[in-house]
Write a protein that holds these residues in place. Sequence first.
Motif, PDB file in Angstrom:
ATOM      1  N   ASP A 337       0.937  -1.218  -0.027  1.00  0.00           N
ATOM      2  CA  ASP A 337      -0.149  -0.107   0.009  1.00  0.00           C
ATOM      3  C   ASP A 337       0.672   1.077   0.127  1.00  0.00           C
ATOM      4  O   ASP A 337       0.459   2.219  -0.598  1.00  0.00           O
ATOM      5  CB  ASP A 337      -0.800   0.009   1.213  1.00  0.00           C
ATOM      6  N   LEU A 338       1.769   1.468   0.760  1.00  0.00           N
ATOM      7  CA  LEU A 338       2.992   2.374   0.770  1.00  0.00           C
ATOM      8  C   LEU A 338       3.534   2.545  -0.726  1.00  0.00           C
ATOM      9  O   LEU A 338       3.459   3.902  -1.164  1.00  0.00           O
ATOM     10  CB  LEU A 338       4.062   2.164   1.916  1.00  0.00           C
ATOM     11  N   LEU A 339       4.020   1.512  -1.228  1.00  0.00           N
ATOM     12  CA  LEU A 339       4.375   1.664  -2.531  1.00  0.00           C
ATOM     13  C   LEU A 339       3.697   2.295  -3.366  1.00  0.00           C
ATOM     14  O   LEU A 339       3.892   3.114  -4.438  1.00  0.00           O
ATOM     15  CB  LEU A 339       4.997   0.527  -3.021  1.00  0.00           C
ATOM     16  N   GLN A 340       2.326   1.701  -3.481  1.00  0.00           N
ATOM     17  CA  GLN A 340       1.187   2.045  -4.346  1.00  0.00           C
ATOM     18  C   GLN A 340       0.879   3.692  -4.124  1.00  0.00           C
ATOM     19  O   GLN A 340       0.581   4.214  -5.068  1.00  0.00           O
ATOM     20  CB  GLN A 340       0.097   1.059  -4.263  1.00  0.00           C
ATOM     21  N   LEU A 341       0.754   4.045  -2.663  1.00  0.00           N
ATOM     22  CA  LEU A 341       0.481   5.204  -2.553  1.00  0.00           C
ATOM     23  C   LEU A 341       1.544   6.347  -2.949  1.00  0.00           C
ATOM     24  O   LEU A 341       1.125   7.435  -3.827  1.00  0.00           O
ATOM     25  CB  LEU A 341       0.569   5.428  -1.218  1.00  0.00           C
ATOM     26  N   LEU A 342       2.790   6.263  -2.887  1.00  0.00           N
ATOM     27  CA  LEU A 342       3.672   6.906  -3.735  1.00  0.00           C
ATOM     28  C   LEU A 342       3.706   6.771  -5.201  1.00  0.00           C
ATOM     29  O   LEU A 342       3.711   7.909  -5.763  1.00  0.00           O
ATOM     30  CB  LEU A 342       5.190   6.246  -3.073  1.00  0.00           C
ATOM     31  N   LEU A 343       3.416   5.788  -5.800  1.00  0.00           N
ATOM     32  CA  LEU A 343       3.261   5.642  -7.102  1.00  0.00           C
ATOM     33  C   LEU A 343       2.031   6.501  -7.548  1.00  0.00           C
ATOM     34  O   LEU A 343       2.215   7.389  -8.628  1.00  0.00           O
ATOM     35  CB  LEU A 343       3.001   4.308  -7.671  1.00  0.00           C
ATOM     36  N   LEU A 344       0.936   6.642  -6.857  1.00  0.00           N
ATOM     37  CA  LEU A 344      -0.187   7.204  -7.278  1.00  0.00           C
ATOM     38  C   LEU A 344       0.174   8.830  -7.220  1.00  0.00           C
ATOM     39  O   LEU A 344      -0.225   9.565  -8.012  1.00  0.00           O
ATOM     40  CB  LEU A 344      -1.461   6.918  -6.422  1.00  0.00           C
ATOM     41  N   VAL A 345       0.794   9.082  -6.064  1.00  0.00           N
ATOM     42  CA  VAL A 345       0.948  10.599  -6.096  1.00  0.00           C
ATOM     43  C   VAL A 345       2.203  10.995  -7.008  1.00  0.00           C
ATOM     44  O   VAL A 345       1.841  12.193  -7.611  1.00  0.00           O
ATOM     45  CB  VAL A 345       1.541  10.810  -4.616  1.00  0.00           C
ATOM     46  N   THR A 346       3.124  10.359  -7.237  1.00  0.00           N
ATOM     47  CA  THR A 346       4.052  10.798  -8.352  1.00  0.00           C
ATOM     48  C   THR A 346       3.218  10.834  -9.785  1.00  0.00           C
ATOM     49  O   THR A 346       3.536  11.754 -10.389  1.00  0.00           O
ATOM     50  CB  THR A 346       5.239   9.628  -8.398  1.00  0.00           C
ATOM     51  N   LEU A 347       2.543   9.744 -10.037  1.00  0.00           N
ATOM     52  CA  LEU A 347       1.832   9.683 -11.416  1.00  0.00           C
ATOM     53  C   LEU A 347       0.843  10.893 -11.375  1.00  0.00           C
ATOM     54  O   LEU A 347       0.647  11.474 -12.426  1.00  0.00           O
ATOM     55  CB  LEU A 347       1.285   8.550 -11.642  1.00  0.00           C
ATOM     56  N   THR A 348       0.307  11.183 -10.172  1.00  0.00           N
ATOM     57  CA  THR A 348      -0.616  12.278 -10.391  1.00  0.00           C
ATOM     58  C   THR A 348       0.105  13.879 -10.666  1.00  0.00           C
ATOM     59  O   THR A 348      -0.652  14.542 -11.427  1.00  0.00           O
ATOM     60  CB  THR A 348      -1.379  12.605  -9.169  1.00  0.00           C
ATOM     61  N   ASN A 374     -10.234   0.095  -1.384  1.00  0.00           N
ATOM     62  CA  ASN A 374      -9.579  -0.583  -0.449  1.00  0.00           C
ATOM     63  C   ASN A 374      -9.829  -0.422   1.158  1.00  0.00           C
ATOM     64  O   ASN A 374      -9.808  -1.269   1.772  1.00  0.00           O
ATOM     65  CB  ASN A 374      -7.998  -0.224  -0.613  1.00  0.00           C
ATOM     66  N   VAL A 375     -10.445   0.856   1.327  1.00  0.00           N
ATOM     67  CA  VAL A 375     -11.027   0.939   2.618  1.00  0.00           C
ATOM     68  C   VAL A 375     -12.140  -0.032   2.960  1.00  0.00           C
ATOM     69  O   VAL A 375     -12.222  -0.532   3.993  1.00  0.00           O
ATOM     70  CB  VAL A 375     -11.115   2.705   2.804  1.00  0.00           C
ATOM     71  N   THR A 376     -12.994   0.034   2.016  1.00  0.00           N
ATOM     72  CA  THR A 376     -14.195  -0.800   2.123  1.00  0.00           C
ATOM     73  C   THR A 376     -13.982  -2.085   2.272  1.00  0.00           C
ATOM     74  O   THR A 376     -14.487  -2.663   3.079  1.00  0.00           O
ATOM     75  CB  THR A 376     -15.096  -0.493   0.791  1.00  0.00           C
ATOM     76  N   TYR A 377     -12.992  -2.735   1.622  1.00  0.00           N
ATOM     77  CA  TYR A 377     -12.880  -4.239   1.534  1.00  0.00           C
ATOM     78  C   TYR A 377     -11.861  -4.301   2.681  1.00  0.00           C
ATOM     79  O   TYR A 377     -11.241  -5.584   2.896  1.00  0.00           O
ATOM     80  CB  TYR A 377     -12.270  -4.578   0.324  1.00  0.00           C
TER      81      TYR A 377
END
Length: 788
Positions: A337-348, A374-377
């Motif tokens: 989740d941490l890597l994906q969050l960093l990826l989403l911020v960078t690509l945004t 992700n929060v719901t599931y």
Amino acid sequence: MRFRLLLACLLLSQVGVRAVAQAPARAAARTKARPTPPVLPDSLAQRIEKAYFTLSRINGAARRNADTQDLSDDLPQVEENLEIIRQNFEQYADVVDVKQLQMYRVLLADMQEQLGAWRTALAASSQQLIATQARLDTLATQLPPTAALPPATTAIGRALARLRTKQTRATELLARRRHTVTGLQTRVSEAYIQGLELQDVLREQMGRFNRANRQAELPPLWQPGRIVADEQTSALVRQSYAAQRSLVGYYFAEHWDYWVWMVVLFGGFFGWVFRNFRALRPAAAEGVGNAAVAPVPLVLPEHRLHYLRPVPVAAALLVVFSLAPFFDLQPPATYTDLLQLLLLVTLTVLGWRSWPRPLFWYWVAIVVAFFVLNVTYAQRAPGLGVRWAMLLLNAGAVALGWRFWRYLRAHRVLAGFVQPVALLFMGLNALAGLADAYGRVSLAKMFTTTAIFGLTQVVALSAFVRIVTEAFYLQVQRSRTAGAASGRLGFDKIESGLRKSLTVVVGVLWLMLFTANLNLYNLFYRLIERTLTTPHLLGSTTFTLGSILLFVGIIFLTIQLQKYVGYFFGEADDEFNTEADYKGSWMVAIRLAILAVGLFLATLASGLPVDKIAIVLGALGVGIGLGLQNIINNLVSGVILIFERPFQVGDYIEVKGQTGRVKDIGIRASKLISQAGSEIILPNGDLLSNHVINWTLSNNHIRTELALNLGPDIDLTEARRLISEEILQNPNTLHKVAPEILLSNVTTTGYDLKALFWINNIRQEQALKSELLAGIYQRLTQAGIAMR
């Protein structure tokens, strides 16, 4: 040695005192019998000295061999992680989370490996302590018993007392060390057994997950009365994330090298792009500031650079975070989740400044869907309201995927492989909604996680392919600028192949991540591994499909690399470029070196034994003798041309009646560009065996002639002077050698003159002759000299 000398001196002094005290008695008895001289206890001193040094070695060995401080510090963390995993298995036994199970499997394997190494080290330390205790016991038997010891007031007695004290301390130290090692062995064995039990539980839950795919875990949505929400859901979620933090800390400590590789990857890519921009910026400034000389063109069109900037921090981060998930396909969920969050911020950030606004807002919607899903599931046993929310979110994700796919199909702003993944995103969310409706929550969560991770990852990989392509474009442009070349860049030739290769690579990487999220990676990996590594027998030769594919792959990459390597050193495809483009023969040497290394690596990868290779080389020798003489002759001639260097790229040569500029020196043949623009391909054997005239071997100067026809009744001397002045006035002629104006013919209609002069550049011969002819005509006309 000092101790031995001191002990001997003390013994001698004691003997001397005794001799003085007994002197009268000995004198009285001297007449009766000859007394026996006193014997010094040297053997006892040597034994004491030997025992002293042996005890010192025993103490040092006990401290070194039983140094368990690091193990004592690390073992509690392993025990805590095992307890956390056990608690998670007990708390979430009803609903299976396949991502968590995959992460537990990796962590348990790492901890079992660590515990196994500790067991081996502790067993070795225990054996060494036992051996040391045996040496100490043997030493104790070699010393004289306490009753036979000299009085403590004597030097020998005091030495033996200190030795006994040292022996006692060594015995106590060994006892403490053995107690510590035995205690650690017990704890490590208990943790190892607990790890084995947890692995059994893990296998049982993985099997239960596979069975759960065929049956419902919770009641279906059309039976709301049977759906009961877990009142402890919030507390369990908090406990789960607290446990995740501990496990992630252990994961980081065990896999710190991943972060090192990320830093190295970021620094390498950032430095590469940053240096290329810095190298291109001075060339552009020089070209703008110097108007007298034609500037080196710096072509950086907007359609070439979408993502890269002179300080490419965001682009380098995107490259790192796009590749980081593939360092480990089964990490802790928090780490993912941490890597994906960093990826989403960078690509945004990159998308805000690089994408069209509609595409950017679609991406924002996908990011919002990522967090909401992700929060719901995240709940393990959701109630009725949460189940309906999941269903509605999956339906909304299907609608979002449909709109996104239609936009991509209409505008083609991302790579082509994003469109099928968008369709797959829709299908997986539809399956997740059906699974949720039927009560298969684990399956629904797996489908949803796979869909949203797959879509965000493929968009990032699309940007990754474009960023790497732009980085190569910058490198090629920098090489062209560094070589002061102004020909056509020709990057389109390699761009297509580069994008295809990168597409294949990112496709394989994405499939690895996709199958890992679906819990199918290990299955496919074992299947592919068995297919590629199963040995096959052909005659007496054993081979595998993996070795054949590796051989073919290396050969293919070698051919492509030697084909396009020249572009990274400034080669151009513009045959109409009039500037010298000297590359020398080193480019051919580089191509030959690439082929030689590639062939060598491919041979090693094939796994063929040396005797089989010798047979193949012998067969090639026979083939060469029968029909490949010309090919081998051309290849060898190409090697000779590399080192002899009779000409190089850019030279004007004449061979076998063909004249032109050398465009390329290949391994088998070379190319010339004629004055008419046609390409002449000459085998290297012909170039080496025939007479070659190189007009530009040492310089670009050439002597040329200009025919002039003058009318009768003119002043010939004045005409010659004017023609010489016009020739010397031109800056492109060689002024060190005076032009020669020769009279070639005299007729009734006038004089035929021939002007011989040197020019600076053979490539400008025709243009210069035209320019001089126009100048001479104008000068002679103004002087009243007619030309015919």
